[in-house]
Design a protein around this motif. Structure first.
Motif, mmCIF file in Angstrom:
data_model
loop_
_atom_site.group_PDB
_atom_site.id
_atom_site.type_symbol
_atom_site.label_atom_id
_atom_site.label_comp_id
_atom_site.label_asym_id
_atom_site.label_seq_id
_atom_site.Cartn_x
_atom_site.Cartn_y
_atom_site.Cartn_z
ATOM 1 N N GLU A 1 0.820 -1.204 0.000
ATOM 2 C CA GLU A 1 0.000 0.000 0.000
ATOM 3 C C GLU A 1 0.862 1.266 0.000
ATOM 4 O O GLU A 1 0.504 2.265 -0.611
ATOM 5 C CB GLU A 1 -0.924 -0.002 1.222
ATOM 6 N N THR A 2 1.988 1.188 0.682
ATOM 7 C CA THR A 2 2.953 2.288 0.672
ATOM 8 C C THR A 2 4.290 1.726 0.182
ATOM 9 O O THR A 2 4.886 0.867 0.843
ATOM 10 C CB THR A 2 3.127 2.893 2.077
ATOM 11 N N SER B 1 0.613 4.392 -2.627
ATOM 12 C CA SER B 1 1.432 5.601 -2.599
ATOM 13 C C SER B 1 2.902 5.232 -2.694
ATOM 14 O O SER B 1 3.328 4.194 -2.197
ATOM 15 C CB SER B 1 1.161 6.373 -1.301
ATOM 16 N N ASP C 1 7.062 6.764 -2.466
ATOM 17 C CA ASP C 1 7.836 7.841 -1.869
ATOM 18 C C ASP C 1 8.747 8.558 -2.866
ATOM 19 O O ASP C 1 9.419 9.524 -2.505
ATOM 20 C CB ASP C 1 8.674 7.301 -0.703
#
Length: 439
Positions: A318-319, A397, A399
């Motif tokens: 998810e991240t 998402s 980074d």
């Protein structure tokens, strides 16, 4: 109880095959000794007529010399000397005859070796020689694993004791494979060389150790996730190292174990950096072994495994931390460029002749596309381009901006294609991937 009995039966058949191989090897060695003795007798038989001819020639020369010098010796003495030459003359004649006989034997063997066509092992012979050994090795591995499960369920001994015994059993299998490889058991390595008995025993020991470590972690909670991760990694790397002695199949088993280790060990707070560092080290170990042995299948599987891990992480997380998978893929590209295959297949393409026909040009183009490193080139290209495109379509998402990641991966893949003559497919796939990313 049917499964343990079946495993014991297969193990017994495997041990019976080993014992039969020892007996057959001793018979073969006795036959070889008899053949060597017959060859010596034949050589002695060839040497005797030659020695007789040498004796006759020496006697004739001596008689002529005595006649020319008008020796005072009588004809009877000359005949006696001709019939009974000195010991030195007889030894010299025998040595010359043995030398001629050995040279003639070498010429005959060379002609037979040149005239004998190289026979290729048939599929029936290959399968017939190996299936029993492979089945026995699998039974040994399953026996080590079921030794843990059924004995604990029966309450014979505590789980800790049974796990220890199973670990010792796996180590004994590995030592037995090494002993046979070093021909500590006479004749097995020669008689059943195509059956790969040492590699099968070592693989069975590795599978048993994998099962023991996972059972200690996942079933009985004797060790934590960190310890289990380290132990499984050690078994996997040891298996890859032993593949230098036992062949590419064992390297594939070690690679499979290293790629499955992160999936077998679950953690509430997974460390993505530790995951991809471990996978990268596994890939480097496999590439180093492949470079030493000249393998192409196992490094192709390593490329595929690393690419699938990166793609799966992008699809599930998810991240997304972009740095760990990106750096792993860049290390894989750098290793392919400099470590293996590097410039091993890096020969320049044949120069085009102005008078060459279109058919010849098409054949040259096909040879360029079907280089010996085709599997490595295709797998490393797809292992890079699919995660790169996946970064653009991920729902989670991230980074880092996907454009930076995709640009770095595609540019490095294109550099691989431009730096090596054998890397045609990386250049083509990098161009197609760049077009797809821009679109």
């Amino acid at each position: 109880m049917e499964i343990p009995l079946l495993i014991l039966a297969v193990i017994a058949a495997f041990i019976y095959t080993l014992v039969a191989s020892i007996r057959n090897s001793s018979r073969i060695k006795s036959l070889e000794r008899e053949v060597v003795s017959l060859k010596r007798l034949m050589a002695a038989g060839v040497a005797a007529p030659v020695a007789a001819q040498a004796e006759t020639a020496d006697s004739a020369q001596k008689a002529d010399f005595d006649a020319e010098e008008e020796s005072a010796a009588s004809e009877e003495d000359a005949a006696f000397q001709a019939e009974h030459p000195s010991e030195a003359e007889v030894a010299a004649a025998m040595a010359e005859a043995e030398d001629l006989a050995s040279k003639e034997e070498e010429r005959v063997l060379a002609r037979e070796a040149a005239s004998t066509p190289a026979t290729k092992e048939s599929f029936e012979s290959l399968l017939g020689a190996r299936w029993a050994v492979w089945a026995g090795g699998l039974a040994l591995a399953l026996g080590g694993i079921f030794l843990v499960k059924y004995s604990i369920e029966a309450g014979l001994l505590s789980p800790a004791v049974r796990l220890s015994l199973a670990a010792i059993f796996g180590l004994v299998l590995g030592l037995a494979g090494e002993a046979i490889r070093r021909k500590a058991v006479p004749g097995i390595a020669t008689t059943y060389a195509n059956a790969m008995i040492p590699g099968v025993l070592t693989a069975a020991g590795a599978l048993t150790l994998f099962g023991v470590v996972y059972a200690a972690y996942g079933i009985y909670d004797y060790i934590g996730s960190g310890t289990a991760f380290i132990l499984l990694g050690l078994v996997a790397f040891a298996t890859i190292g032993l593949s230098l002695l036992h062949g590419q199949a064992l390297a594939g088993l070690g690679l499979l174990g290293s790629m499955l280790t992160p999936a077998l060990i679950s953690s509430e707070t997974p460390n993505i950096w530790a995951l991809f560092v471990f996978l990268t080290i596994s890939w480097l170990a496999t590439a180093a072994a492949a470079r030493r042995q000249g393998w192409t299948v196992v490094p192709s599987l390593a490329n595929t495994g690393l690419g699938l891990w990166a793609l799966g992480y992008i699809a599930i997380a998810e991240t997304i931390e972009a740095d760990p998978p990106t750096l792993s893929l860049l290390v894989m590209l750098a290793g392919t460029l400099f470590l293996w295959p590097g410039r091993h297949f890096d020969t320049p393409p044949a120069e085009e002749n102005e008078a060459a026909t279109p058919e010849r040009r098409a054949i040259r183009a096909m040879r360029l596309l079907l280089r010996p490193s085709l599997a490595i080139s295709l797998t490393v290209s797809m292992a890079v381009i699919l995660p790169a495109i996946g970064f653009l379509f991920t729902d989670g998402s991230i980074d880092t901006h996907p454009a930076l990641i995709v640009s770095a991966l595609i540019a490095t893949l294109a550099a691989l294609g431009a730096a090596r003559h054998n890397a045609v497919w990386p250049a083509i796939i990098a161009a197609l991937g760049a077009q797809a990313a821009v679109s």
